[in-house]
Design an enzyme around this catalytic site. Structure first.
Site, mmCIF file in Angstrom:
data_model
loop_
_atom_site.group_PDB
_atom_site.id
_atom_site.type_symbol
_atom_site.label_atom_id
_atom_site.label_comp_id
_atom_site.label_asym_id
_atom_site.label_seq_id
_atom_site.Cartn_x
_atom_site.Cartn_y
_atom_site.Cartn_z
ATOM 1 N N ASP A 14 -96.964 -35.765 -16.414
ATOM 2 C CA ASP A 14 -96.863 -34.631 -16.680
ATOM 3 C C ASP A 14 -95.771 -34.247 -17.934
ATOM 4 O O ASP A 14 -96.147 -34.109 -18.966
ATOM 5 C CB ASP A 14 -96.881 -33.620 -15.628
ATOM 6 C CG ASP A 14 -98.099 -33.573 -14.772
ATOM 7 O OD1 ASP A 14 -98.717 -34.641 -14.658
ATOM 8 O OD2 ASP A 14 -98.437 -32.475 -14.546
ATOM 9 N N ASP A 39 -96.068 -34.654 -10.081
ATOM 10 C CA ASP A 39 -96.435 -33.359 -9.817
ATOM 11 C C ASP A 39 -96.939 -33.341 -8.615
ATOM 12 O O ASP A 39 -96.767 -32.121 -7.967
ATOM 13 C CB ASP A 39 -96.869 -32.491 -10.959
ATOM 14 C CG ASP A 39 -95.895 -32.105 -12.038
ATOM 15 O OD1 ASP A 39 -94.681 -32.673 -12.267
ATOM 16 O OD2 ASP A 39 -96.213 -31.132 -12.723
ATOM 17 N N CYS A 50 -104.033 -38.745 -12.829
ATOM 18 C CA CYS A 50 -105.149 -38.306 -11.748
ATOM 19 C C CYS A 50 -106.243 -38.069 -12.834
ATOM 20 O O CYS A 50 -106.120 -37.345 -13.997
ATOM 21 C CB CYS A 50 -104.546 -37.107 -11.150
ATOM 22 S SG CYS A 50 -103.241 -37.363 -9.943
ATOM 23 N N SER A 68 -100.959 -25.543 -12.209
ATOM 24 C CA SER A 68 -101.513 -27.109 -12.263
ATOM 25 C C SER A 68 -102.844 -27.074 -13.254
ATOM 26 O O SER A 68 -103.629 -26.270 -13.320
ATOM 27 C CB SER A 68 -101.767 -27.805 -10.856
ATOM 28 O OG SER A 68 -102.305 -29.024 -11.494
#
Length: 553
Positions: free
Chosen positions: A120, A78, A191, A468
């Site tokens: 994700d 993403d 992340c 996000s």
């Protein structure tokens, strides 16, 4: 064994011949066939280490007497797909991942499956497939990235996105931004904050589908490889005991996951994905349940972007199991739920107390008495909207301001970078929903640029698209019905007053009904943004965000 369909009997001689072409011995053909569903690729930082995870899983399967067969799924990063056409394809990949696994598992008659996701949409896509197929299954993710360090302060990709806004407004210079860029993502892995990937990997563990540590052991730790071997061995026990996903992913399991969601302050995207997974599992959950669970679930953990801690801190504090242990002190967890360990959650968490109360707060010292997410309702979102309230500044919990209306993310970013947004404004970004986008784009750029400019305590953002998990501030997404379906967000005009009351779960457009009626008579649905290919078909069959953006049955 289901694999007998492709290896037993006179008529399966051609099949056995093909297995021998793979180099399999008779002994390997006789053993259970275990599908290793891996999303390894070379383009996603969270997936580049999954080849090693796959090898460890296969070693575990062989140690426990199975024959592993690995195959790949797609996986979108993403971060790389952000703020261009590619982001329209991210959410749509979730359904394609689930469908492709269904095809591979049934066509090759696997007896059980080990799932290796990390980022994700891959995690929920694989969980949807696991529920749909209901073969014995276990998950082992690739693990989170370590945080970077600049001037003795931990940083992650959030600071890079926010750095763009800071540089654009002159708060930092290009050399400072370059330093952040060079140091924010120091290792492979998902992340480092409580963004969507790590949210979903933690919730996989909370659902009971991942072994303890699945959500928090860092990607670069050898412990992650040991966990993968353990998962490979454990799938053989699940197969032997005939423990299947629907034995684990029950209504009680989803309530546990929603409780964890609130206590840990997950990404708003977790709402979409839990609803979609529950739909595949045949478990009824709706948006009201999130608010109901939130009212009695304290917010105990603030991981970046909501706070200064990162995933490695949560790992050292005891992770998901320790959070459950703390929540269970007030009976907030259904400890009877079965997990892939073969034991209940109660048995798993019995010896896992919190190791660091500065990372996971105690029940008598929560960040708030209610959860980290909130579902808002009102005339602007009669079917609901979602906000990560644990990452909202206190002064923005209630806000009223004039609408600044944009029909795409690009228009909004241009206005923000052009210094056209003022303190008090409510940015409205529409036609970015599941159908209208299509694909319900995740919009980290506008939210992070606003934060980087220092406006996150003065400006709200509202969209029928998504934000996000790296977003902070009064960023309200998933507004339903969406603009393309004629939702009220389509009728908002520049300067209209919008009232946001996160404490009261309210989102209202302050315009007279007669004016709204007149606007609706003039409104026409826009032409589709994508007119061919997969996302055109997606737009034709996807439902509202309030359903989890699942396909029409």
């Amino acid at each position: 064994m289901k694999s007998n369909l492709v290896k037993q009997g006179l008529e399966k001689a051609p099949h056995r011949s093909l297995f021998r072409a793979l180099g399999l011995s008779d002994a390997e053909i006789d053993r259970p066939f275990i599908g290793i569903v891996n999303s390894f690729n070379d383009i996603v930082p969270g997936h580049i280490n999954l080849d090693k995870i796959g090898q460890a899983v296969k070693a575990g399967v062989r140690l426990a007497g199975g024959t592993p067969f690995e195959f790949q799924t797609i996986g979108v990063c993403d971060g790389i797909a952000m703020n261009h056409l590619g982001m329209k394809y991210s959410l749509g990949s979730r359904e394609m991942i689930a469908d492709s696994i269904e095809i591979m598992a049934i066509a090759h008659a696997f007896d059980a499956l080990v799932f290796i996701p990390n980022c994700d949409k891959v995690v929920p896509g694989m969980l949807m497939a696991a529920a749909r197929l209901n073969l014995p299954a276990i998950f082992v993710s690739g693990g989170p990235m370590l945080a970077g360090v600049i001037n003795q302060k931990a940083v992650s990709v959030t600071q890079v996105f926010e750095g763009v806004g800071a540089a654009a407004s002159g708060k930092i210079d290009p050399q400072q931004l370059a330093k952040i860029e060079d140091n924010a993502c120091p290792t492979c892995g998902s992340c480092a904050g409580m963004f969507t990937a790590n949210s979903m990997n933690c919730l996989t563990e909370a659902l009971g589908m991942g072994l303890p540590g699945n959500g928090t052991i860092p990607a670069v730790y050898s412990e992650r490889l040991r966990l993968a071997k353990q998962a490979g061995m454990q799938i053989m026990e699940l197969l032997d005991k005939d423990i299947k996903p629907l034995d684990i992913m029950t209504a009680a399991s989803f309530r546990n996951a929603m409780t964890m969601d609130m206590a840990i302050g997950c990404s708003t995207n977790s709402v979409l994905h839990l609803m979609a997974i529950a739909s595949e599992a045949g478990v009824a959950i709706d948006l009201n349940m999130f608010n109901e669970i939130s009212t009695h679930t304290p917010h105990l953990c603030k991981i970046s972007p909501a706070g200064e801690h990162h995933m490695e801190d949560l790992y050292r504090a005891g992770g998901v199991q320790a959070l459950f242990n703390e929540l269970n002190k007030k009976g907030l967890v259904d400890t009877s739920v079965l997990t892939v360990t073969g034991q209940t959650i109660g048995e798993n968490i019995a010896l896992t107390p919190v190791q660091d109360y500065s990372v996971i707060r105690s029940l008598d010292n929560p960040y708030s008495e209610s959860g980290g997410l909130a579902i808002l309702f009102g005339n602007l979102a009669p079917d609901g909207a979602v906000v990560k309230k644990g990452a909202v500044a206190p002064e923005m919990m209630r806000h009223q301001g004039p609408a600044r209306v944009f029909n795409s993310e690009e228009e909004a970013v241009e206005a923000i970078l052009g210094m056209k947004i003022k303190a008090g404004d409510v940015i409205v970004i529409r036609y970015e929903g599941p159908r209208g986008g299509p694909g319900m784009r995740e919009m980290l750029t506008p939210t992070s640029v606003v934060a980087g400019m220092g406006l996150d305590k003065e400006v709200a953002l509202i969209t029928d698209g998504r934000f996000s998990g790296a977003t902070r501030g009064a960023s309200i997404g998933h507004v339903s019905p969406e603009a393309a379906a004629g939702g009220l967000i389509a009728l908002v005009e520049e300067g209209d007053l919008i009232n946001i009351d996160i404490k009261q779960n309210s989102l209202e457009l302050l315009v007279d009904d007669a004016i709204i009626t007149a606007r609706r008579e003039r409104w026409q649905a826009p032409e589709p943004n994508i007119k061919h290919g997969y996302m055109k078909r997606y737009a034709d069959i996807v439902q509202s965000a309030s359903t989890g953006a699942v396909f029409k049955k």
